[in-house]
Design a protein around this motif. Structure first.
Motif, PDB file in Angstrom:
ATOM      1  N   GLU A 172      11.495   4.649   3.599  1.00 32.16           N
ATOM      2  CA  GLU A 172      11.624   3.384   2.878  1.00 32.16           C
ATOM      3  C   GLU A 172      10.974   2.239   3.647  1.00 32.16           C
ATOM      4  N   GLU A 173      11.073   2.278   4.976  1.00 36.26           N
ATOM      5  CA  GLU A 173      10.440   1.241   5.792  1.00 36.26           C
ATOM      6  C   GLU A 173       8.924   1.272   5.624  1.00 36.26           C
ATOM      7  N   ILE A 174       8.359   2.481   5.663  1.00 32.51           N
ATOM      8  CA  ILE A 174       6.913   2.620   5.484  1.00 32.51           C
ATOM      9  C   ILE A 174       6.496   2.099   4.115  1.00 32.51           C
ATOM     10  N   GLN A 175       7.247   2.478   3.085  1.00 32.22           N
ATOM     11  CA  GLN A 175       6.917   2.049   1.731  1.00 32.22           C
ATOM     12  C   GLN A 175       7.060   0.541   1.577  1.00 32.22           C
ATOM     13  N   TYR A 176       8.082  -0.021   2.217  1.00 31.69           N
ATOM     14  CA  TYR A 176       8.315  -1.466   2.116  1.00 31.69           C
ATOM     15  C   TYR A 176       7.154  -2.253   2.714  1.00 31.69           C
ATOM     16  N   PHE A 177       6.754  -1.894   3.930  1.00 34.15           N
ATOM     17  CA  PHE A 177       5.674  -2.629   4.583  1.00 34.15           C
ATOM     18  C   PHE A 177       4.316  -2.339   3.943  1.00 34.15           C
ATOM     19  N   ARG A 178       4.202  -1.197   3.292  1.00 31.15           N
ATOM     20  CA  ARG A 178       2.950  -0.877   2.606  1.00 31.15           C
ATOM     21  C   ARG A 178       2.757  -1.756   1.375  1.00 31.15           C
ATOM     22  N   THR A 179       3.843  -2.165   0.741  1.00 33.43           N
ATOM     23  CA  THR A 179       3.762  -2.940  -0.504  1.00 33.43           C
ATOM     24  C   THR A 179       4.294  -4.360  -0.347  1.00 33.43           C
ATOM     25  N   ILE A 180       4.472  -4.807   0.898  1.00 37.86           N
ATOM     26  CA  ILE A 180       5.112  -6.106   1.112  1.00 37.86           C
ATOM     27  C   ILE A 180       4.276  -7.260   0.563  1.00 37.86           C
ATOM     28  N   GLY A 181       2.972  -7.094   0.490  1.00 38.74           N
ATOM     29  CA  GLY A 181       2.124  -8.168  -0.022  1.00 38.74           C
ATOM     30  C   GLY A 181       1.940  -8.147  -1.525  1.00 38.74           C
ATOM     31  N   GLN A 182       2.557  -7.178  -2.183  1.00 39.28           N
ATOM     32  CA  GLN A 182       2.413  -7.053  -3.633  1.00 39.28           C
ATOM     33  C   GLN A 182       3.669  -7.584  -4.324  1.00 39.28           C
ATOM     34  N   GLU A 183       3.468  -8.418  -5.309  1.00 37.50           N
ATOM     35  CA  GLU A 183       4.597  -9.001  -6.029  1.00 37.50           C
ATOM     36  C   GLU A 183       5.121  -8.003  -7.062  1.00 37.50           C
ATOM     37  N   PRO A 184       6.418  -7.677  -7.023  1.00 33.97           N
ATOM     38  CA  PRO A 184       6.976  -6.718  -7.990  1.00 33.97           C
ATOM     39  C   PRO A 184       6.807  -7.212  -9.427  1.00 33.97           C
ATOM     40  N   GLU A 185       6.625  -6.264 -10.326  1.00 34.80           N
ATOM     41  CA  GLU A 185       6.391  -6.625 -11.724  1.00 34.80           C
ATOM     42  C   GLU A 185       7.582  -7.363 -12.321  1.00 34.80           C
TER      43      GLU A 185
END
Length: 204
Positions: A172-185
């Protein structure tokens, strides 16, 4: 091309389950997988991915990379990396600093002579102390396993944490930092909804 040649040699000689470090191992792993070493059979050996080989970033350079990279490529987060810091070349360069004042004003010939003497002495000392180094590393590993494993188990028991939880949190940490710059839909829709409510309020 030289790093690719080294990887090809490692695949041919050591074969399965290798872990190699490179200053830009995070980017270089993509290069390897995109090359002929990745998806096809090379010199009668399985491909890089099929041999479950991996590339990481050495500990020294790893902390200079962004945290997204560190979660995936730093040795501290790679199972099986152990105590290795992958900094052999840094140790050599550091030792070479003692030679710099000696050959600073020397001729090119004496540069080569002293460098040859230095590395001959380096090889001899490292070979002589190899058994001691392996023993010390083995004892250190046993000590860490005997003490830290117990402390970890006690902490997990007191917090009611399972091994699967730790692995899940890492993913989950990897996924979080991988998408941290993307705004959730859903966040985008929420903001638009609030803006429309504000416009409606102003219109009334």
């Amino acid at each position: 091309k030289y790093p690719l040649a080294i990887v090809a040699k490692v695949l041919a000689v050591i074969r399965n389950h290798t872990l190699s470090a490179y200053d830009i191992g995070c980017r270089f792993s993509a290069t390897v997988k995109a090359s002929s070493l990745g998806p096809v059979i090379v010199v009668s050996t399985l491909a890089f991915t099929e041999q479950e080989s991996h590339l990481c970033v050495g500990s020294f350079h790893g902390f200079a990379h962004n945290y997204i990279c560190q979660t995936q490529h730093h040795p501290l987060g790679i199972e099986g990396a152990g105590l290795e810091d992958f900094g052999a070349t840094e140790h050599i360069f550091s030792a070479l600093n003692t030679l710099a004042p000696v050959i600073h004003y020397a001729s090119s010939y004496h540069h080569h002579v002293f460098l040859d003497l230095f590395f001959a002495q380096w090889d001899e000392e490292k070979y002589m102390n190899l058994g001691t180094m392996l023993l010390n590393n083995y004892c250190q590993a046993l000590h860490i396993i005997s003490t830290d494993t117990l402390a970890l188990r006690e902490a997990m028991a007191s917090l009611n944490i399972q091994q699967g939880n730790i692995e899940q949190w890492h993913s989950e940490e990897i996924q979080y930092f991988r998408t941290i710059g993307q705004e959730p839909e859903w966040d985008v829709h929420t903001v638009v909804y609030v803006e429309l409510l504000q416009q409606l309020q102003e219109a009334e």
